[in-house]
Design a protein around this motif. Structure first.
Motif, short mmCIF file in Angstrom:
data_model
loop_
_atom_site.label_atom_id
_atom_site.label_comp_id
_atom_site.label_asym_id
_atom_site.label_seq_id
_atom_site.Cartn_x
_atom_site.Cartn_y
_atom_site.Cartn_z
N ALA A 1 0.87 -1.19 0.00
CA ALA A 1 0.04 0.03 -0.09
C ALA A 1 0.91 1.32 -0.14
O ALA A 1 1.98 1.09 0.72
N ASN A 2 0.58 2.29 -0.57
CA ASN A 2 1.01 3.34 -0.60
C ASN A 2 0.46 4.19 0.48
O ASN A 2 -0.89 4.82 0.12
N VAL A 3 1.01 4.56 1.40
CA VAL A 3 0.35 5.13 2.38
C VAL A 3 0.21 6.80 2.16
O VAL A 3 1.65 7.43 2.43
N ARG A 4 -0.55 7.31 1.98
CA ARG A 4 -0.79 9.01 1.83
C ARG A 4 -0.66 9.73 2.85
O ARG A 4 -0.40 10.89 2.97
N SER A 5 -1.28 9.09 3.88
CA SER A 5 -1.56 9.99 5.11
C SER A 5 0.11 10.31 5.94
O SER A 5 0.73 9.36 6.30
N LYS A 6 0.13 11.44 6.23
CA LYS A 6 1.39 11.79 6.93
C LYS A 6 1.47 11.33 8.24
O LYS A 6 2.53 10.77 8.74
N ARG A 7 0.13 11.43 8.76
CA ARG A 7 0.20 11.11 10.27
C ARG A 7 0.53 9.51 10.27
O ARG A 7 1.14 9.10 11.39
N LEU A 8 -0.26 8.84 9.45
CA LEU A 8 0.07 7.29 9.40
C LEU A 8 1.43 7.02 9.04
O LEU A 8 2.13 5.92 9.71
N ARG A 9 2.06 7.51 8.16
CA ARG A 9 3.45 7.32 8.04
C ARG A 9 4.24 7.62 9.30
O ARG A 9 5.33 6.85 9.59
N GLU A 10 4.26 8.61 9.69
CA GLU A 10 4.76 8.82 11.07
C GLU A 10 4.59 7.78 12.15
O GLU A 10 5.76 7.46 12.83
N VAL A 11 3.51 7.41 12.31
CA VAL A 11 3.35 6.21 13.20
C VAL A 11 3.97 5.03 12.67
O VAL A 11 4.63 4.25 13.53
N PHE A 12 3.90 4.75 11.74
CA PHE A 12 4.44 3.46 10.95
C PHE A 12 5.97 3.51 11.17
O PHE A 12 6.69 2.49 11.59
N SER A 13 6.56 4.58 10.97
CA SER A 13 7.91 4.73 11.10
C SER A 13 8.31 4.67 12.61
O SER A 13 9.26 4.06 12.92
N LYS A 14 7.51 5.14 13.64
CA LYS A 14 7.90 5.05 15.05
C LYS A 14 7.66 3.48 15.42
O LYS A 14 8.48 2.95 16.24
N VAL A 15 6.89 2.83 14.73
CA VAL A 15 6.68 1.21 15.05
C VAL A 15 7.77 0.50 14.66
O VAL A 15 8.15 -0.36 15.20
N GLN A 16 8.25 0.88 13.24
CA GLN A 16 9.24 0.13 12.87
C GLN A 16 10.68 0.66 13.50
O GLN A 16 11.45 -0.39 13.93
N GLN A 17 10.83 1.73 13.91
CA GLN A 17 12.03 1.99 14.81
C GLN A 17 11.97 1.23 15.98
O GLN A 17 12.88 0.90 16.43
N SER A 18 10.73 1.14 16.75
CA SER A 18 10.49 0.52 17.84
C SER A 18 10.93 -1.08 17.82
O SER A 18 11.56 -1.62 18.44
N HIS A 19 10.46 -1.54 16.64
CA HIS A 19 10.78 -3.03 16.29
C HIS A 19 12.15 -3.31 16.03
O HIS A 19 12.35 -4.39 16.69
N GLU A 20 12.92 -2.57 15.45
CA GLU A 20 14.22 -2.67 14.94
C GLU A 20 15.05 -2.53 16.49
O GLU A 20 16.06 -3.32 16.46
N GLY A 21 14.72 -1.45 17.41
CA GLY A 21 15.36 -1.28 18.37
C GLY A 21 15.07 -2.64 19.20
O GLY A 21 16.04 -2.96 20.14
N LYS A 22 14.11 -3.22 19.45
CA LYS A 22 13.94 -4.59 20.10
C LYS A 22 14.72 -5.85 19.74
O LYS A 22 15.03 -6.54 20.34
N THR A 23 14.97 -5.91 18.27
CA THR A 23 15.68 -6.93 17.73
C THR A 23 17.10 -6.57 17.45
O THR A 23 17.73 -7.58 17.35
N SER A 24 17.55 -5.38 17.98
CA SER A 24 19.16 -5.35 17.79
C SER A 24 19.79 -5.31 19.08
O SER A 24 19.03 -5.83 20.35
#
Length: 195
Positions: free
Chosen positions: A172-195
């Protein structure tokens, strides 16, 4: 898993209508702003308390600069007017809904599942008894399905409908800036837990 089920309770699903006015973007922001580390019920209860409660920043003429605030306070400031439009079900988050999501009733049979041809005579009797349908009405609706089954149409396995996180498929191409920001935070959190 906890956040996924909390999101289902916020947006609505099989067991609940959800919070009216909260969509995927606000739902994801709620997950980022309230504490869901213990369990969904705690985070949803905190959200409900905020939703129904008094916001001191409103009494003081509005929030302070949002960049000086923690995630939860930024959420409060950003959504203080939306809060009046959001309507939660009376008993949200309801214990029975929470338990239905966390302890679903499932078939524990060890017997191998297999597809078969529907029992047309049994369906006709069932529809007549429970819905008052005439045999012809049931036949007109069910017969095309039975014909397709008999032609050899196969349903694919249910797991083929789901993508795995590791597939790294962008679907999906996420057009919502707010949703992209949330996804980015989720991904950063996930990467922080796996490193």
């Amino acid at each position: 898993h906890t956040q996924f089920l909390a999101l289902a309770m916020l947006l609505g699903g099989d067991y609940t209508e959800g919070v009216k006015g909260v969509g995927i973007v606000n739902g994801m922001e709620i997950l980022q702003s309230f504490d869901f580390s213990e369990n969904a019920k705690v985070g949803l209860s905190q959200f409900r308390k905020w939703l129904d409660g008094f916001d001191p920043s409103e009494a003081l003429g509005g929030p302070t600069r949002s960049h000086n605030l923690a995630q939860k306070e930024r959420f409060h400031a950003k959504h203080r007017t939306a809060r009046a439009r959001w309507v939660a079900p009376k008993h949200f988050p309801a214990d029975d809904v929470y338990n239905a999501y966390y302890n679903p009733v499932v078939d524990v049979s060890r017997e191998k599942f297999s597809w078969g041809t529907p029992d047309l005579d049994g369906l006709i009797k069932f529809c007549e008894r429970t819905m008052g349908w005439e045999a012809a009405e049931t036949m007109s609706l069910v017969k095309p399905v039975v014909d397709r089954v008999e032609e050899g149409m196969r349903q694919t396995r249910i797991d083929s409908y789901f993508m795995k996180y590791n597939d790294e498929i962008k679907f999906a191409n996420v057009r919502s800036k707010r949703l992209r920001e949330v996804f980015s935070k989720v991904q950063q959190s996930h990467e922080g837990k796996t490193s």
